[in-house]
Scaffold this active site. Structure first.
Site, PDB file in Angstrom:
ATOM      1  N   HIS A  65     119.597  91.580 129.464  1.00  0.00           N
ATOM      2  CA  HIS A  65     120.345  91.179 128.274  1.00  0.00           C
ATOM      3  C   HIS A  65     119.861  91.988 127.074  1.00  0.00           C
ATOM      4  O   HIS A  65     118.699  92.307 126.944  1.00  0.00           O
ATOM      5  CB  HIS A  65     120.187  89.680 128.002  1.00  0.00           C
ATOM      6  CG  HIS A  65     118.771  89.247 127.736  1.00  0.00           C
ATOM      7  ND1 HIS A  65     117.845  89.129 128.739  1.00  0.00           N
ATOM      8  CD2 HIS A  65     118.131  88.938 126.576  1.00  0.00           C
ATOM      9  CE1 HIS A  65     116.687  88.741 128.218  1.00  0.00           C
ATOM     10  NE2 HIS A  65     116.825  88.626 126.912  1.00  0.00           N
ATOM     11  N   GLU A  67     121.897  93.707 123.081  1.00  0.00           N
ATOM     12  CA  GLU A  67     123.005  93.530 122.138  1.00  0.00           C
ATOM     13  C   GLU A  67     124.358  93.648 122.823  1.00  0.00           C
ATOM     14  O   GLU A  67     125.312  92.972 122.460  1.00  0.00           O
ATOM     15  CB  GLU A  67     122.899  94.549 121.000  1.00  0.00           C
ATOM     16  CG  GLU A  67     121.732  94.278 120.058  1.00  0.00           C
ATOM     17  CD  GLU A  67     121.679  95.272 118.914  1.00  0.00           C
ATOM     18  OE1 GLU A  67     122.556  96.156 118.865  1.00  0.00           O
ATOM     19  OE2 GLU A  67     120.768  95.162 118.078  1.00  0.00           O
ATOM     20  N   PRO A  70     124.856  90.071 125.654  1.00  0.00           N
ATOM     21  CA  PRO A  70     124.165  89.007 124.934  1.00  0.00           C
ATOM     22  C   PRO A  70     124.002  87.700 125.716  1.00  0.00           C
ATOM     23  O   PRO A  70     123.133  86.902 125.407  1.00  0.00           O
ATOM     24  CB  PRO A  70     125.054  88.786 123.699  1.00  0.00           C
ATOM     25  CG  PRO A  70     126.422  89.152 124.174  1.00  0.00           C
ATOM     26  CD  PRO A  70     126.239  90.268 125.162  1.00  0.00           C
ATOM     27  N   ASN A  71     124.867  87.467 126.718  1.00  0.00           N
ATOM     28  CA  ASN A  71     124.794  86.214 127.462  1.00  0.00           C
ATOM     29  C   ASN A  71     123.634  86.260 128.449  1.00  0.00           C
ATOM     30  O   ASN A  71     123.449  87.234 129.163  1.00  0.00           O
ATOM     31  CB  ASN A  71     126.113  85.964 128.191  1.00  0.00           C
ATOM     32  CG  ASN A  71     127.304  85.994 127.242  1.00  0.00           C
ATOM     33  OD1 ASN A  71     127.220  85.487 126.141  1.00  0.00           O
ATOM     34  ND2 ASN A  71     128.399  86.617 127.665  1.00  0.00           N
ATOM     35  N   VAL A  73     121.147  84.728 131.594  1.00  0.00           N
ATOM     36  CA  VAL A  73     121.123  83.941 132.818  1.00  0.00           C
ATOM     37  C   VAL A  73     119.695  83.468 133.077  1.00  0.00           C
ATOM     38  O   VAL A  73     118.754  84.269 133.045  1.00  0.00           O
ATOM     39  CB  VAL A  73     121.644  84.754 134.017  1.00  0.00           C
ATOM     40  CG1 VAL A  73     121.606  83.900 135.292  1.00  0.00           C
ATOM     41  CG2 VAL A  73     123.074  85.237 133.763  1.00  0.00           C
ATOM     42  N   LYS A  87     124.186  80.493 133.390  1.00  0.00           N
ATOM     43  CA  LYS A  87     124.589  81.503 132.421  1.00  0.00           C
ATOM     44  C   LYS A  87     124.927  80.811 131.110  1.00  0.00           C
ATOM     45  O   LYS A  87     125.834  79.984 131.050  1.00  0.00           O
ATOM     46  CB  LYS A  87     125.798  82.301 132.920  1.00  0.00           C
ATOM     47  CG  LYS A  87     126.247  83.383 131.939  1.00  0.00           C
ATOM     48  CD  LYS A  87     127.313  84.280 132.543  1.00  0.00           C
ATOM     49  CE  LYS A  87     127.707  85.397 131.586  1.00  0.00           C
ATOM     50  NZ  LYS A  87     128.665  86.341 132.190  1.00  0.00           N
ATOM     51  N   ASP A 181     133.563  93.892 134.674  1.00  0.00           N
ATOM     52  CA  ASP A 181     132.285  94.596 134.589  1.00  0.00           C
ATOM     53  C   ASP A 181     131.522  94.570 135.909  1.00  0.00           C
ATOM     54  O   ASP A 181     130.353  94.208 135.960  1.00  0.00           O
ATOM     55  CB  ASP A 181     131.433  93.992 133.474  1.00  0.00           C
ATOM     56  CG  ASP A 181     130.474  95.012 132.870  1.00  0.00           C
ATOM     57  OD1 ASP A 181     130.555  96.186 133.248  1.00  0.00           O
ATOM     58  OD2 ASP A 181     129.634  94.626 132.037  1.00  0.00           O
TER      59      ASP A 181
END
Length: 492
Positions: A65, A67, A70-71, A73, A87, A181
């Protein structure tokens, strides 16, 4: 067949999926999931997940993670002992709570043995969280790029590709044809070493956010043009995954296409795989990847076609002679240098020693040469515009920072220059590559070195820089081969 726990949504006939259980080399099998059946989809409370993750402790973070990603896990454990992956979305990623829950439930319908399945979600206040099965044996990125004992075998790489394609086709059958992604961090390994596709990629990073949260250099052309993804975009991302699997490196698609056209298989194939496949199988996999990466979406193959082709490749891999490592002929580039020393230039020697200070001094002395003439001539037609003059100023500032060894500033100015330059400057790329090396950004440096070779195939410095980058990444065999090719270029 993957178990389906949403009985009211079950179709009359579920897709048929078969699997071969295989243990991957050197995976840690100490942690095991309990139970073999899929749990029902649940709505968890925030407090339940807070307790399960020890208050969302930094020690429990298992994801990459930053910028752009950002999420976060977390790994956790429920009161009943089940291990989970949680998450946690960035604040206000999903303003509409109901919409978030509905999308999560839709993703939760897809339950396959080829996936790390979604088992629940949480929506309280501004908090939005997804809960999935926990996979204890880390990501494909870890085993492919950061292996400590031995590299992943050809057969397992094909199995990863086939299992991933099977999971994607399964989701298509259940009406979810977008995966956001797709990359090596989205492939996980379960307790017995089977590859599984993370369910998290079936949901966007946010309701209004981007579908690609990592490096946009790997995003499909249509996403860069329109900001949206289509089913064929998934095939493009699958092509980048095939590139990673066969090269053992993260090669940008644009560079790969140039390598395809030039039949530069040396850069495309991981030398650690030597002796594990036939030339025919290598060519077929490269052809599959090149088809996936075609600029026009309608020219890319379907996931079903890829499944069929990969299944044939995997079966052939199983029949390929299992030669013991000690019986594999030693490649010529691993022979002692005393037998046939490489006739390297001073710059090549500095790269072989990874003498960064020496490389900087020599690159500064070499200047721009013919490259400078090309860039100056291209700009001369447009120099009357203020924009072009400003762009040339970026290059001058970058050169000044490079001389002063202010490498972070040089990277910034060179990047600004290249974003507006009408032609690619191999020397600017080479200089930024060295700046990245000086800043311990070795993968970025390797990408620039490869771009330099694409921009100027006869520029031996590009191959020498690749060697230095590969040595920094612990890839000595590939580095020696790059040095040999750089030396060969200078012999003509």
């Amino acid at each position: 067949m993957g178990c389906i726990c949403f009985k009211r949504w079950r179709r009359s006939s579920s897709p048929s999926i078969t699997s071969t259980i295989t243990v991957i080399d050197d995976l840690d099998n100490k942690e095991e999931d309990e139970g073999s059946t899929c749990p029902n989809f649940l709505e968890f409370s925030l407090e339940q997940l807070r307790v399960a993750t020890d208050g969302f402790s930094a020690d429990n973070i298992v994801s990459e993670h930053n910028e752009r990603v950002p999420n976060i896990v977390y790994k956790g454990q429920l009161n009943d002992g089940r291990k989970i992956a949680v998450k946690r979305f960035q604040r206000l990623s999903w303003p509409d709570s109901l919409e978030f829950i509905e999308e999560a439930q839709a993703v939760g319908r897809c339950r396959s043995e080829h996936m790390a399945n979604l088992i629940g979600c949480c929506s309280e206040g501004h908090e939005r969280l997804l809960v999935a099965e926990y996979m204890p044996n880390e990501t494909l990125a870890k085993h492919l790029f950061h292996w400590e004992k031995r590299p992943m075998k050809w057969e397992m790489r094909l199995r990863v590709a086939l299992h991933t394609a099977t999971a994607l086709e399964y989701c298509n059958d259940w009406g979810i044809d977008l995966y956001h992604d797709l990359n090596t961090y989205r492939i996980l390994f379960d307790k017995v070493g089977n590859p599984r596709l993370s369910c998290f990629g079936l949901m966007k990073c946010s309701r209004e956010g981007k579908s690609y949260s990592t490096n946009l250099a790997f995003a499909p052309p249509e996403y860069l043009r329109l900001g949206t993804v289509i089913p064929e975009s998934v095939t493009f991302s699958f092509g980048t995954l095939l590139l990673d699997l066969m090269s053992g490196r993260h090669i940008p698609p644009n560079h790969a296409l140039d390598l395809f056209r030039g039949k530069n298989y040396l850069v495309l194939m991981d030398s650690a795989l030597d002796g594990q496949f036939s030339d025919e199988d290598r060519t077929e996999l490269i052809h599959l990847a090149s088809r996936c990466l075609r600029p026009e979406p309608d020219e890319r193959p379907s996931i079903k076609f890829l499944m069929s082709a990969l299944s044939r490749l995997e079966k052939r891999a199983e029949l390929w002679p299992n030669v013991k490592e000690e019986n594999i002929p030693t490649p010529s580039y691993t022979e002692p240098a005393t037998k046939e020393p490489l006739p390297l230039t001073p710059f090549g020697e500095a790269c072989w020693r990874v003498d960064l200070s020496g490389m900087h001094e020599l690159l500064e002395k070499l200047g721009y040469g013919e490259d400078d003439v090309v860039v100056t001539n291209e700009f001369s037609f447009q120099m009357w515009t203020g924009q072009m003059q400003e762009n040339m100023d970026y290059k001058k500032h970058g050169d000044a920072a490079f001389r002063a060894k202010d490498f972070e500033t040089a990277i910034e100015f060179y990047t600004e220059f290249m974003s507006g330059a009408p032609v690619v400057s191999p020397t600017v790329l080479a200089r930024r590559c060295l700046c990245y090396l000086m800043s311990d950004m070795f993968r970025e440096a390797l990408s620039d070195a490869m771009q330099t070779q694409v921009a100027s195939p006869e520029f031996s410095i590009a191959l020498y820089l690749q060697a230095a980058c590969l040595l920094k990444l612990g890839m000595e065999a590939e580095a020696k081969e790059a040095l040999r090719h750089g030396s060969s270029l200078e012999a003509f």
